[in-house]
Design an enzyme around this catalytic site. Structure first.
Site, PDB file in Angstrom:
ATOM      1  CG  ASP A  86      -2.583   0.428   0.951  1.00 34.90           C
ATOM      2  OD1 ASP A  86      -3.038   0.017   1.486  1.00 34.90           O
ATOM      3  OD2 ASP A  86      -2.806   0.847  -0.263  1.00 34.90           O
ATOM      4  CG  ASN A 125       2.568   1.244  -4.320  1.00 34.54           C
ATOM      5  OD1 ASN A 125       3.386   0.916  -4.568  1.00 34.54           O
ATOM      6  ND2 ASN A 125       1.570   1.041  -4.266  1.00 34.54           N
ATOM      7  CG  HIS A 131       0.680   2.530  -9.127  1.00 39.81           C
ATOM      8  ND1 HIS A 131       0.003   2.064  -7.666  1.00 39.81           N
ATOM      9  CD2 HIS A 131      -0.497   3.171  -9.611  1.00 39.81           C
ATOM     10  CE1 HIS A 131      -1.200   2.677  -7.454  1.00 39.81           C
ATOM     11  NE2 HIS A 131      -1.261   3.111  -8.764  1.00 39.81           N
ATOM     12  CB  THR A 134     -12.036  -7.705  -6.398  1.00 43.56           C
ATOM     13  OG1 THR A 134     -12.783  -7.775  -4.919  1.00 43.56           O
ATOM     14  CG2 THR A 134     -12.220  -9.003  -6.966  1.00 43.56           C
ATOM     15  NE  ARG A 144      -6.697   2.052  -7.390  1.00 47.53           N
ATOM     16  CZ  ARG A 144      -5.582   2.111  -6.357  1.00 47.53           C
ATOM     17  NH1 ARG A 144      -4.312   1.891  -7.564  1.00 47.53           N
ATOM     18  NH2 ARG A 144      -5.543   1.335  -4.987  1.00 47.53           N
ATOM     19  CG  LEU A 168       9.662 -16.905  -2.908  1.00 39.51           C
ATOM     20  CD1 LEU A 168       9.878 -17.095  -1.733  1.00 39.51           C
ATOM     21  CD2 LEU A 168      10.896 -15.303  -3.366  1.00 39.51           C
TER      22      LEU A 168
END
Ligand SMILES: CCc1cc(N2CCCCCC2)n2ncc(-c3ccc(F)cc3)c2n1
Length: 259
Positions: free
Chosen positions: A40, A42, A57, A86, A91, A151
């Site tokens: 969160d 950005n 972003h 979702t 935006r 990973l």
């Protein structure tokens, strides 16, 4: 001037050495199998600099690379990153279009390194709603890394937990009604119907930018997860902060051990 540069250079190398030392220290205690991150801040990062939100972003995308590397170095098994919810479709259209290009840019730039580092790329979410160029890049990366055993880099894309839980419930009920369920209905069986099926629940959830909400993210899976919050905005998040979060997780584990 030269003395100042020398001092700066020494500070940098000290910081790198200390971080490496901290990573070595971490490896002596329990490393969380699964770390999830709500990335969160950005847009706010960009607004603070009078830049367009999409710059935040883009900057945030670069941090994904660094944190993935550190997680893999520490031997973390699964790193789940909440990249698009979702709700994010609401935006402005240009911002959504930019966001949907980030997987293409990220994979176009970093997929060779991820393959080199034995990272397995996965996504969690309703992929059917993603634009074709996004889906193509993501599916290619999933295919190119499906045999990797390091990973698991699990991107939550077009993901919402309540949608995930309803779809899982409907599928489990349908299987049960049609006689395909040979065992009693249970939490374990239900977990296999979730998009995170097969992955362990997150041990540690990190959320940046000072928000103290879960925001419809892995609601079922976070039942016993340790939460770690920071006011730092995601584009400013660093390896050192990630290591701090894992260290704090380890200390919590020791304290509760005494209960
Ligand atoms: C589709 C939205 C989105 C947003 C986004 N941001 C923007 C918001 C959060 C901060 C990080 C940067 N990133 N960063 C990497 C990816 C990515 C996703 C899938 C994949 F296979 C490879 C990379 C990404 N995807």
């Amino acid at each position: 001037m030269f003395k100042k540069f020398q001092r700066w250079k020494k500070d940098q190398s000290d910081a790198v050495r200390n971080l490496s030392e901290k990573k070595r220290e971490l490896l002596k205690s329990e490393i969380p199998d699964h770390v999830a991150i709500i990335m969160d801040g950005n847009g706010r990062w960009a607004q603070k600099r009078a830049l367009p939100r999409i710059m935040g972003h883009h900057e945030g995308m670069k941090v994904v690379r660094h944190i993935t590397k550190t997680a893999n170095e520490l031997g973390i098994k699964v790193l789940t990153l909440y990249a698009f919810s979702t709700e994010n479709w609401k935006r402005p259209k240009p911002e959504v279009e930019f966001l949907m290009k980030l997987p293409v840019e990220f994979l176009g730039t970093f997929l060779p390194e991820l393959i080199e580092e034995n990272v397995q790329v996965r996504i969690m979410g309703d992929a059917t709603a993603l634009p074709p160029h996004t889906l193509k890049a993501v599916n290619q990366a999933i295919d190119d890394t499906k045999h990797n055993t390091g990973l698991i880099l699990n991107f939550a894309l077009n993901y919402g937990s309540r949608y995930e839980m309803m779809e899982a419930m409907k599928a489990m009920m349908k299987d049960h009604q049609e006689g395909r369920v040979k065992e009693p209905l249970s939490e374990e069986l239900f977990s296999t119907y979730l998009m995170s099926g097969g992955l362990p629940d997150p041990d540690l959830l990190i959320r940046t930018s000072g928000e103290l909400r879960v925001s419809n993210f892995m609601l079922w899976q976070l039942a016993y997860t340790e939460f770690w919050f920071t006011d730092v905005l995601w584009p400013d998040f660093t390896d050192a902060l990630f290591v701090q979060a894992v260290e704090d997780y380890q200390n919590r584990g020791r304290r509760f051990g005494g209960v």
